[in-house]
Write an enzyme that holds these catalytic residues in place. Structure first.
Site, PDB file in Angstrom:
ATOM      1  N   ASP A 152      -1.093  -6.033  -0.325  1.00  0.00           N
ATOM      2  CA  ASP A 152      -1.433  -5.453   0.983  1.00  0.00           C
ATOM      3  C   ASP A 152      -2.932  -5.240   1.128  1.00  0.00           C
ATOM      4  O   ASP A 152      -3.589  -4.740   0.199  1.00  0.00           O
ATOM      5  CB  ASP A 152      -0.759  -4.077   1.119  1.00  0.00           C
ATOM      6  CG  ASP A 152       0.524  -4.147   1.920  1.00  0.00           C
ATOM      7  OD1 ASP A 152       0.778  -5.172   2.574  1.00  0.00           O
ATOM      8  OD2 ASP A 152       1.290  -3.160   1.880  1.00  0.00           O
ATOM      9  N   GLU A 191       9.616  -4.340  10.033  1.00  0.00           N
ATOM     10  CA  GLU A 191      10.051  -3.045   9.485  1.00  0.00           C
ATOM     11  C   GLU A 191      10.672  -2.162  10.558  1.00  0.00           C
ATOM     12  O   GLU A 191      10.064  -1.941  11.621  1.00  0.00           O
ATOM     13  CB  GLU A 191       8.841  -2.335   8.826  1.00  0.00           C
ATOM     14  CG  GLU A 191       9.216  -0.980   8.245  1.00  0.00           C
ATOM     15  CD  GLU A 191       8.198  -0.418   7.254  1.00  0.00           C
ATOM     16  OE1 GLU A 191       7.214  -1.103   6.936  1.00  0.00           O
ATOM     17  OE2 GLU A 191       8.418   0.732   6.814  1.00  0.00           O
ATOM     18  N   GLU A 202      -0.999  -5.478   8.567  1.00  0.00           N
ATOM     19  CA  GLU A 202      -0.153  -4.880   9.600  1.00  0.00           C
ATOM     20  C   GLU A 202      -0.775  -5.065  10.981  1.00  0.00           C
ATOM     21  O   GLU A 202      -1.964  -4.774  11.163  1.00  0.00           O
ATOM     22  CB  GLU A 202       0.012  -3.374   9.338  1.00  0.00           C
ATOM     23  CG  GLU A 202       0.694  -3.061   8.027  1.00  0.00           C
ATOM     24  CD  GLU A 202       0.870  -1.561   7.800  1.00  0.00           C
ATOM     25  OE1 GLU A 202       0.576  -0.743   8.714  1.00  0.00           O
ATOM     26  OE2 GLU A 202       1.306  -1.195   6.691  1.00  0.00           O
ATOM     27  N   ASP A 228       0.851  -1.198   0.000  1.00  0.00           N
ATOM     28  CA  ASP A 228       0.000   0.000   0.000  1.00  0.00           C
ATOM     29  C   ASP A 228       0.889   1.251   0.000  1.00  0.00           C
ATOM     30  O   ASP A 228       0.375   2.377  -0.048  1.00  0.00           O
ATOM     31  CB  ASP A 228      -1.017  -0.013   1.150  1.00  0.00           C
ATOM     32  CG  ASP A 228      -0.363  -0.030   2.507  1.00  0.00           C
ATOM     33  OD1 ASP A 228       0.868  -0.184   2.595  1.00  0.00           O
ATOM     34  OD2 ASP A 228      -1.106   0.100   3.521  1.00  0.00           O
ATOM     35  N   SER A 229       2.213   1.048  -0.029  1.00  0.00           N
ATOM     36  CA  SER A 229       3.131   2.157  -0.307  1.00  0.00           C
ATOM     37  C   SER A 229       2.816   2.736  -1.687  1.00  0.00           C
ATOM     38  O   SER A 229       3.284   3.825  -2.033  1.00  0.00           O
ATOM     39  CB  SER A 229       4.591   1.684  -0.249  1.00  0.00           C
ATOM     40  OG  SER A 229       4.764   0.510  -1.026  1.00  0.00           O
TER      41      SER A 229
HETATM   42  O1  KIV Z   1       3.602  -1.119   1.540  1.00  0.00           O
HETATM   43  C1  KIV Z   1       4.768  -1.523   1.469  1.00  0.00           C
HETATM   44  O2  KIV Z   1       5.485  -1.311   0.493  1.00  0.00           O
HETATM   45  C2  KIV Z   1       5.283  -2.285   2.595  1.00  0.00           C
HETATM   46  C3  KIV Z   1       6.762  -2.486   2.642  1.00  0.00           C
HETATM   47  C4  KIV Z   1       7.399  -1.238   3.077  1.00  0.00           C
HETATM   48  C5  KIV Z   1       7.134  -3.667   3.444  1.00  0.00           C
HETATM   49  O3  KIV Z   1       4.555  -2.675   3.440  1.00  0.00           O
END
Ligand code: KIV
Length: 286
Positions: A87, A186, A119, A48-49
């Site tokens: 995610d 993380e 998460e 979700d980045s």
């Molecule tokens: O959303 C993402 O890219 C992540 C990574 C930073 C592990 O959760």
């Protein structure tokens, strides 16, 4: 280049058993997924980045299920060998176990992801268990959990004191016991990450968690220097495509403005006959 064999939860687990580092990188669309797969990566994370790296939000919180699905579909169209994890976005897995299973199921059924990531620590164990019971492979994510950025007071290192380190270890064990098949850790001190990786049977994939993890994950845009909003200190930038793109586009602009592009090799021509009539008719009309 890595093996051509399709990565699975079993082969990922096997890599930990054999002491072989697991490679993971994010991708959010067809070309990025195609390139990282061709490079030989084991796992692709549609993180979700996405919200910050691609959509320009200032955190991951605004990312929606529809956005995750849209981008997961593009990634899985390209990734045939790498294991794709998507995610679950903010609040898509907290309201009820049914909703969590429903949304995780959509990422697999519509997005064609092979697994989902969520998460949170031990409080998430019942949700992980419920998804696993439904046949959904789950990756846990503890330490710095960006969806909780406002609760954590910023993007800060987690697990620095003994109480926090012990909590991370018990969260990791709870997620493993709930059935998670891997864990992202993380932004934690290397010593804490080492203990967690040693205590768990499932692979621990670190980001800003040092070299003792069973694998590493980084964000595509950070690795490539591709217009990242922020580049954390734990990132190693392997290329600077941002500069390459900027220079290439500036050269294009210069050439268009100077009428140097298109050149003779970029132009199509009509037949002699067409030209003759076209010009004659054009002249006649004048
Ligand atoms: O959303 C993402 O890219 C992540 C990574 C930073 C592990 O959760």
């Amino acid at each position: 280049m890595a093996t051509e064999k399709k990565m699975t939860t079993t082969s990922i687990r096997k890599k930990k058993e054999l002491g072989q580092p697991i490679t993971m990188i994010t991708a959010y669309d067809y070309p990025s997924a195609k390139l990282v797969e061709e490079a030989g990566v084991d796992m692709i994370l549609v993180g979700d980045s996405l919200g910050m790296a691609v959509l320009g939000y200032d955190s991951t919180i605004p990312v929606t299920m529809e956005e995750m699905l849209h981008h997961t579909k593009a990634v899985t169209r390209a990734a045939k060998r790498s294991f794709v994890v998507a995610d679950l976005p903010f609040l898509s897995y907290h309201k009820s176990e049914e909703e969590a299973v429903g949304n995780a199921g959509r990422l697999m059924q519509e997005g064609l992801a092979k697994a989902v990531k969520m998460e949170g620590g031990s409080e998430l164990a019942p949700i992980v268990k419920r998804c696993v019971l439904a046949g959904i492979p789950v990756v846990g994510h503890i330490g710095l959990t960006p969806q909780a950025v406002h609760q954590l007071g910023g993007y800060k290192i987690q697990g620095r004191d003994l109480a926090q380190a012990k909590k991370l270890l018990s969260d990791a064990i709870a997620l493993q016991e709930a059935g998670a098949f891997a864990l992202v850790l993380e932004c934690v001190p290397e010593e804490v990450a080492r203990q967690i990786a040693k205590a768990l049977e499932i692979p621990v994939i670190g980001i800003g968690a040092g070299a003792a993890c069973d694998g590493q994950v980084l964000v595509f845009h950070d690795v490539l220097g591709y217009a990242s909003q922020i580049t954390p200190s734990f990132v190693k930038q392997y290329a600077n495509v941002g500069t390459t793109i900027r220079e290439a586009v500036a050269a294009y602009i210069r050439e268009v403005e100077a009428r140097a592009f298109p050149g003779a090799e970029h132009v199509f021509h009509a037949s002699e006959e067409t030209i003759k009539h076209l010009y004659k008719e054009g002249a006649g009309e004048q």
